[in-house]
Write a protein that holds these residues in place. Structure first.
Motif, short mmCIF file in Angstrom:
data_model
loop_
_atom_site.label_atom_id
_atom_site.label_comp_id
_atom_site.label_asym_id
_atom_site.label_seq_id
_atom_site.Cartn_x
_atom_site.Cartn_y
_atom_site.Cartn_z
N ASP A 30 0.81 -1.12 0.10
CA ASP A 30 -0.03 0.01 0.08
C ASP A 30 0.78 1.27 0.04
N LEU A 31 1.81 1.31 0.70
CA LEU A 31 2.75 2.44 0.60
C LEU A 31 3.45 2.42 -0.38
N VAL A 32 4.11 1.47 -1.20
CA VAL A 32 4.61 1.45 -2.36
C VAL A 32 3.65 1.98 -3.28
N GLU A 33 2.62 1.57 -3.34
CA GLU A 33 1.38 2.04 -4.42
C GLU A 33 1.25 3.60 -4.32
N ARG A 34 1.02 4.08 -3.16
CA ARG A 34 1.00 5.38 -2.64
C ARG A 34 2.01 6.26 -3.18
N ILE A 35 3.17 5.97 -2.82
CA ILE A 35 4.27 6.56 -3.36
C ILE A 35 4.45 6.73 -4.89
N LYS A 88 4.60 9.46 -9.99
CA LYS A 88 4.02 9.30 -11.29
C LYS A 88 3.48 10.95 -11.73
N THR A 89 2.73 11.25 -10.86
CA THR A 89 2.04 12.70 -11.18
C THR A 89 3.01 13.82 -10.95
N ARG A 90 3.96 13.70 -10.26
CA ARG A 90 5.17 14.76 -10.15
C ARG A 90 5.95 14.74 -11.30
N PHE A 91 6.43 13.71 -12.06
CA PHE A 91 7.22 13.42 -12.91
C PHE A 91 6.73 13.03 -14.25
N GLU A 92 5.53 13.06 -14.61
CA GLU A 92 5.33 12.19 -15.89
C GLU A 92 5.34 13.36 -16.91
N ASP A 93 5.31 14.94 -16.91
CA ASP A 93 5.83 15.59 -17.96
C ASP A 93 7.07 16.40 -17.95
N GLU A 94 8.07 15.67 -17.11
CA GLU A 94 9.51 15.78 -17.38
C GLU A 94 10.05 15.48 -18.80
N SER A 95 10.81 16.31 -19.06
CA SER A 95 11.52 16.06 -20.55
C SER A 95 12.92 16.12 -20.51
N SER A 96 13.59 15.90 -19.43
CA SER A 96 15.08 15.71 -19.69
C SER A 96 15.58 14.40 -19.56
N GLY A 97 14.87 13.50 -19.56
CA GLY A 97 15.46 11.96 -19.67
C GLY A 97 15.18 11.54 -18.03
N GLU A 99 12.16 -0.83 -3.51
CA GLU A 99 11.24 -0.41 -4.49
C GLU A 99 10.86 1.10 -4.05
N LEU A 100 10.85 1.20 -2.79
CA LEU A 100 10.72 2.64 -2.29
C LEU A 100 11.94 3.58 -2.63
N GLY A 101 12.97 2.90 -2.55
CA GLY A 101 14.28 3.54 -2.93
C GLY A 101 14.23 4.08 -4.46
N ALA A 102 13.60 3.19 -5.41
CA ALA A 102 13.88 3.35 -6.93
C ALA A 102 12.75 4.26 -6.97
N LEU A 103 11.72 4.38 -6.37
CA LEU A 103 10.96 5.29 -6.89
C LEU A 103 11.13 6.61 -6.36
N VAL A 104 11.73 6.92 -5.25
CA VAL A 104 12.21 8.24 -4.86
C VAL A 104 13.51 8.88 -5.19
N HIS A 105 14.49 7.82 -6.11
CA HIS A 105 15.46 8.27 -6.05
C HIS A 105 16.13 9.33 -6.78
N ASP A 106 15.11 9.77 -7.93
CA ASP A 106 15.12 11.06 -8.33
C ASP A 106 14.39 12.36 -7.96
#
Length: 226
Positions: free
Chosen positions: A13-18, A23-32, A60-67
């Motif tokens: 549940d935590l992984v899904e929320r993060i 996704k919302t925060r970075f879906e329109d980012e264009s630098s790669g 999983e959490l580390g991968a999701l927030v690494h950038d």
């Protein structure tokens, strides 16, 4: 999205929320450094963790927030990412032990120059770092390199500007070299800096592909200059 989640009840549940927030925060980012990059790192990190026996939730959490706040977009300040990761995890009710481990991954994940060691102290961090580096090489790595180069107003290539093997993080952060130089200054070095056996095996083919690409690029560049 649930098909990508760990099988740990509340942890999933935590992984899904993060994941949804990132996704919302970075879906329109264009630098790669967009959501698709993060998603690929997430998937690769999961695969590596499964093969290496690492803690799936932490990986999983580390991968999701690494950038979450890469220093490249924060004036070279590499303290922003760990702070933002901690803030997000606290707001979502993550356990303090989880937060500590994930923030540690974010703090150490970035490449900082040919002469700078960025060793991960935990297997979970090694899995995430390998996944992030795998996405920096191969066909997608090539595309991301030039996407970021355009974003940062860098030349594709300047034959009068040799690559620099940066000895310090400060020198690497201040560098303004061409996109092609980035292959020599970072991307070609990543194969031998993989942490896990799984990461090393996956890097081999991607590394060869980059070598072939750069050889073809330089051949075409030279032919055009005759």
């Amino acid at each position: 999205m649930s098909g990508h989640l760990s099988e740990k009840g509340q942890a999933s549940d935590l992984v899904e929320r993060i994941a949804k927030l990132i996704k919302t925060r970075f879906e329109d980012e264009s630098s790669g450094h967009d959501w698709h990059h993060i998603r690929r790192v997430w998937q690769l990190a999961r695969q590596i963790a499964q093969r290496e026996g690492a803690n799936q939730e932490i990986v999983e959490l580390g991968a999701l927030v690494h950038d979450i706040a890469d220093w490249k977009f924060h004036a070279g300040d590499d303290s922003v990412g760990p702070r933002e990761a901690e803030r997000l995890l606290v707001s979502e009710g993550a356990a303090s032990s989880v937060i500590e481990q994930v923030v540690g991954i974010v703090a150490c994940i970035s490449y900082k120059g040919a002469g700078v060691k960025t060793a991960m102290s935990t297997l979970e961090g090694q899995c995430v770092q390998d996944a992030d580096r795998l996405d920096a090489i191969g066909a997608i790595g090539i595309a991301r390199c030039f996407a970021y180069g355009g974003h940062a107003n860098r030349l594709m290539y300047d034959p009068d500007q040799p690559p620099v093997m940066h000895a310090t993080a400060e020198a690497y952060k201040a560098a303004k070299g061409s996109s092609l130089n980035h292959f020599y200054e970072k991307l070609f070095l990543l194969k031998d800096r993989m942490n896990t056996g799984t990461g090393k095996a996956l890097a081999e083919q991607r590394h060869r592909y980059m070598e072939e690409f750069v050889a073809q690029f330089l051949d075409e560049w030279g032919a055009a200059c005759v």
